[in-house]
Each structure stands twice: as C-alpha cells, then as structure tokens.
Design an enzyme around this catalytic site. Structure first.
Site, PDB file in Angstrom:
ATOM      1  N   ARG A  71      27.603  38.806  12.686  1.00  0.00           N
ATOM      2  CA  ARG A  71      26.711  39.880  12.266  1.00  0.00           C
ATOM      3  C   ARG A  71      27.464  41.189  12.030  1.00  0.00           C
ATOM      4  NH1 ARG A  71      23.578  40.318  18.078  1.00  0.00           N
ATOM      5  NH2 ARG A  71      25.401  40.741  19.366  1.00  0.00           N
TER       6      ARG A  71
ATOM      7  N   GLY B 256      36.145  33.019  10.313  1.00  0.00           N
ATOM      8  CA  GLY B 256      34.857  33.174  10.981  1.00  0.00           C
ATOM      9  C   GLY B 256      34.050  34.314  10.409  1.00  0.00           C
TER      10      GLY B 256
ATOM     11  N   ASP C 101      27.908  40.660  26.747  1.00  0.00           N
ATOM     12  CA  ASP C 101      27.619  39.625  25.741  1.00  0.00           C
ATOM     13  C   ASP C 101      28.509  38.402  25.972  1.00  0.00           C
ATOM     14  OD1 ASP C 101      26.343  38.468  23.595  1.00  0.00           O
ATOM     15  OD2 ASP C 101      27.565  39.448  22.074  1.00  0.00           O
TER      16      ASP C 101
END
Length: 516
Positions: free
Chosen positions: A227, A224, A345
């Site tokens: 950012r 994966g 988040d």
C-alpha cells in the site's frame, strides 16, 4: 417669471453718454419659451445684457427640484438709470456673487447680444458630477478588491505548492556530519558501511554519504508491492540491496521509517539493516527511497509458503524474530541511549528470512518510541493502522490506552503469538506438517473487516486452533504454550518479549530438539 429686478441697481455701471439713437435688443427672460424678442432705442444711454442663475420651473410654474437654468434678459437704459441717490453705479459684480448673476454694459448698436459669463459655484456639485464621482469610487473599490483576491490566491497557491514539495531528508540531531571520517572517502562495500555505523553512535550513516550511495544504485527488478509503494532489488557496487520506493503521498511514512531506523543504537542483527534514505526527482515526480539490506528468501510469509522447516529451523526462526522484537522493546540507558520502540504492525510479511535461516524485523513505518523523561509516546497522526488480522483485542474494541507505552508492547506480543502459530504449522516432524495458512483463516474472510475480527477475537474470544500432534513433540508443545500465553485477552497477563526470547533460547539449547 417675475424677476427681482430690484437687484439690478447693484449691477448697472456708469457709462459715458452714447450718441443719439443707440439701438439695443430688448427681451425679458429671452431663453424662456414664448419670450418676445424686440428692439429698443435710447438717447444718451447704453445697452445691457443680464444673466441670472435661477431654479428651473415646469409649465405650470412649479419648481423642478435640483435643476437650475440661466435666465437671460436684454434692456435699454438711460443715463439716469445708472444713478442711485445721485451716485453712479459701476458695471461690476463682486467675485463672490458672479456664480449667481452677472451684467454686461455696452454702448454700440445691439452690443447686448453678447452675454456676460457666470462662474461655477464652488460649493455646488451637479448631479452628473456626483454620479461620475460615485462611479469612480465603485470602480476603485472593485479594482482594489480584485487586487486583494489575486494576492491572496497567489499566497495560497504558493503555500500549497510548498506543502506538496517533498521535504529534504534531515538526519537525527545526534548525527555528527562534520567530523565523520567517511565524508572524505567513499565506502567500497556494505561491510565497511556497517563497520562504521557500529563504531559510531549506531544511528546510521551521514546524510551526504547516504545520498551518494542512493545515486549510485541501479534498479534491477521489482520484488514486491504494497500500500505504501514498491520494493526493488537494486545493485550497488556489485552487491544487492533492497530499495523501498514510496508513493509521493506516503511521504510521512517514508520520513517516519527513515527516522526510526536512524534511532541511536537501533542496529541489531535481527533488525533489518538500514543503509540510506533519499528523495530522487526524475523531472516528472519525486521518488522517496529507503535502501536496506537485501535477502533473497524474502519475507517469512513467502518462505513458509514455499517450504517446511525442521524443529531446529522452526525454533531458530522464532527465536531470532523474538530477539529482534526484544531489542525493539528494550530501552538502553546512557548518554547515547536507545528509547524503547513498539513496532505496531508485526506480522509474517514484515519479518524477513536471512540466508542463514534466522529472521530480522522490517517495516518500521508505524513504530512509536517512548520518551522516558516526559513519559510520552511519540505517536504521529496518520490514517494508517496495523493489519486487522493481527490486531490485539484491545485495539479491535478500542480500549487500548494510547498514553501508556506498555500497551503498544503488549499488542506487539499478541501479534507475535500469531506469527509463532504460522511458523509452527510448517514444522515437519516425522514427515507430518500442516499447510500454510494465515491466522483465523477458517473464521474470517480473506480480507476481514474490523467488525469481522472484533466478532471473532473480542466477542467469541476465539484463537487459532492447536493441532493435537503438537502435544507429542517437546518443541511444538513449548511453542503452543508460548503462543497461548501471548494471546490472553487480558493484555497485562501476556508474556514480555524478553521472556519469550529466553524461553526460545533455552529450547534451542536442548539436545532433544536436534534429533527431531
């Protein structure tokens, strides 16, 4: 120039009488242009040479400012000229006057060709000397200034290099490294690591054990990217681990996430298992590693994209995720208690699916803790914000109270309601299900801006659509009611994580759901 010869009486000396016909040079102001050079002869006298320091003049007789000239004169003098009132005068000049004028007396033919010497005036500095002194002063000033600038530049560069150098990871203050029984032996499996963590303070492994583990891991494949950096599947003693490698510019996020993971008593079956954190220097750049459990099912986002779930599977995914959120939000009191934590988040990409079909919450890089003693939120200054698509209305319109910790928990609940909607869409009942979509997929672009989300969520007050078929199935009907109660525009009206967990736990116990 008319010389003041009156002073000459003070400079003539008494000389013995010379032989007859002593010949001398004779001239007045001998070194002036147009001076006449002659000779003279004196009986019983002496030759005299005189030098006088006088102001220099132009041809018209005007004085030139700041300039001087030594005026020379030569003469013949008789014996009688060397007496004043019957007293002889000696050819000597006081030392304090020899920088103004001087006299030399002699008694051989033409001996006055030799001049007496003038001393340098101690109080007089010539223009040339003054210029040289000024020049030296400027050179010294410039050299000193350059030295100061160089030293300042070196200090600034050293400071910048120090700031850029990654800080060594520091364990929490409650970590008792010296008395840790694992320090003397190497753990042989992840189970042994977990058993020790659970038997201790619950705040993770000692620093040296973490570094030992990190240096024994082999990276196998990348699984994966984000950012912050990359995620790799690693191998430690035959067991798979996940290695999250942060960009060097994301050092603050790496440090923060490792710090949150090592909060006392945070370890929970529905929170991603933390193993170690370390910074590794490969000679070219520094890698920041965060090592956790590895789950081959990957994130809930990927899992729901690949497959559908049964009603039981849907509730299991939702309930286990709610358990993780409730544990984060819960404050555990005690001498080694756990502070309440808000994720900030929450989304399907930050929830991982375990092999048994349950979930665990990951990615705590933006999490904040509540200090109950000071009633403060330890939020750090950062450019990162949560995912726009999952932001609560109060975050989008910037009305969230940053000083009130409950505000962050309520924002988590709103985002969790959207995750429930994603899970419910993939529930297959009677072979009917919806394709996977992100929340608000039909209302905003694929990469929405804050303005896009603010318009849909705050201005138009829209929420993801609830399919009609959900009203015909008890499990889906309960899920629909839960998510709606998580979406309220009024944050205070939303459910708590504990209430969501209990509702889903009760739903999971129903016999009817197992037959769907």
């Amino acid at each position: 120039m008319d010389l003041p010869y009156v002073f000459l009486a003070a400079v003539f000396v008494y000389c013995l009488p010379c032989g007859e016909g002593l010949k001398c040079f004779k001239c007045e102001e001998c070194n002036r242009p147009g001076a006449k050079n002659e000779t003279c002869e004196v009986d019983g006298g002496y030759c005299v040479s005189i030098i006088v320091r006088d102001k220099e003049k132009n041809k018209d007789g005007s004085i030139i400012s700041g300039k001087t000239i030594d005026v020379i004169s030569r003469r013949c003098r008789t014996k009688e000229d060397g007496f004043l009132n019957g007293k002889p005068l000696f050819c000597e000049i006081g030392a304090d006057m020899k920088y103004k004028h001087n006299v030399r007396c002699c008694r051989t033919d033409y001996c006055n060709a030799v001049l007496p010497e003038l001393m340098t005036d101690p109080d007089e500095i010539t223009e040339e000397e003054s210029d040289k002194g000024s020049e030296h002063m400027w050179i010294a000033f410039i050299v000193s200034l350059l030295a100061v600038i160089c030293v300042a530049a070196i200090i600034i560069l050293a400071f910048l290099c120090y700031k850029k150098k990654p800080r060594p990871y520091t364990p929490p203050p409650d970590q008792n490294v010296d008395t840790n029984p694992l320090m003397g032996s190497q753990p042989s499996s992840l189970k042994e690591l977990y058993d020790f963590s659970l038997s201790g303070s619950g705040s993770g492994l000692p620093l040296l054990v973490q570094r030992t583990i990190a240096r024994q891991i082999r990276l196998m494949e990348i699984i994966g990217k984000g950012r912050y950096g990359e995620v790799w599947r690693g191998n430690w003693r035959g067991e798979n681990v996940a290695v999250k490698i942060f960009h060097s510019r994301e050092e603050r996020s790496w440090f923060r996430e490792a710090e949150i993971y090592q909060t006392v008593m945070l370890r929970h079956e529905n929170i991603l298992g933390f193993i170690a954190a370390d910074n590794k220097d490969n000679g070219t750049w520094t890698q920041l590693w965060l090592i956790t459990d590895y789950y081959e099912n990957s994130s809930l986002f990927d899992y729901l994209n690949r497959t559908t779930v049964t009603a039981v599977g849907m509730v299991t995914l939702a309930h286990s995720s709610a358990c993780g959120m409730a544990h984060l939000h819960m404050e555990i009191l005690g001498a080694q208690g756990k502070p309440a934590i808000a994720h900030r988040d929450l989304k399907s990409k930050n929830i991982l699916v375990k092999n048994d079909g349950t979930c665990c919450i990951a990615d705590l890089g933006l999490a904040v803790r509540h200090d109950t003693k000071l009633d403060k939120v330890d939020i750090l200054p950062t450019d990162r914000v949560g995912t726009k698509r999952y932001m609560a209305p109060e975050l989008l319109d910037e009305t969230l109270n940053m000083e009130h910790f409950e505000s962050f928990k309520r924002a988590d609940v709103y985002a969790f309601g959207l995750v429930l909607w994603e899970i419910a869409r993939r529930s297959s009942v009677g072979g009917i299900f919806e394709e996977y979509q992100l929340p608000y997929y039909d209302m905003v672009p694929s990469d929405p801006s804050l303005e896009d989300m603010r318009r849909v969520v705050c201005v138009e007050k829209q929420r993801p659509a609830i399919p009609n078929r959900w009203q015909n199935v008890e499990a889906l009907r309960v899920m629909a009611r839960l998510m709606k109660e998580c979406w309220y525009a009024n944050a205070a009206a939303r459910l708590t994580a504990l209430r969501i967990r209990k509702t889903l736990a009760a739903l999971l116990e129903q016999e009817d759901i197992k037959r769907v």
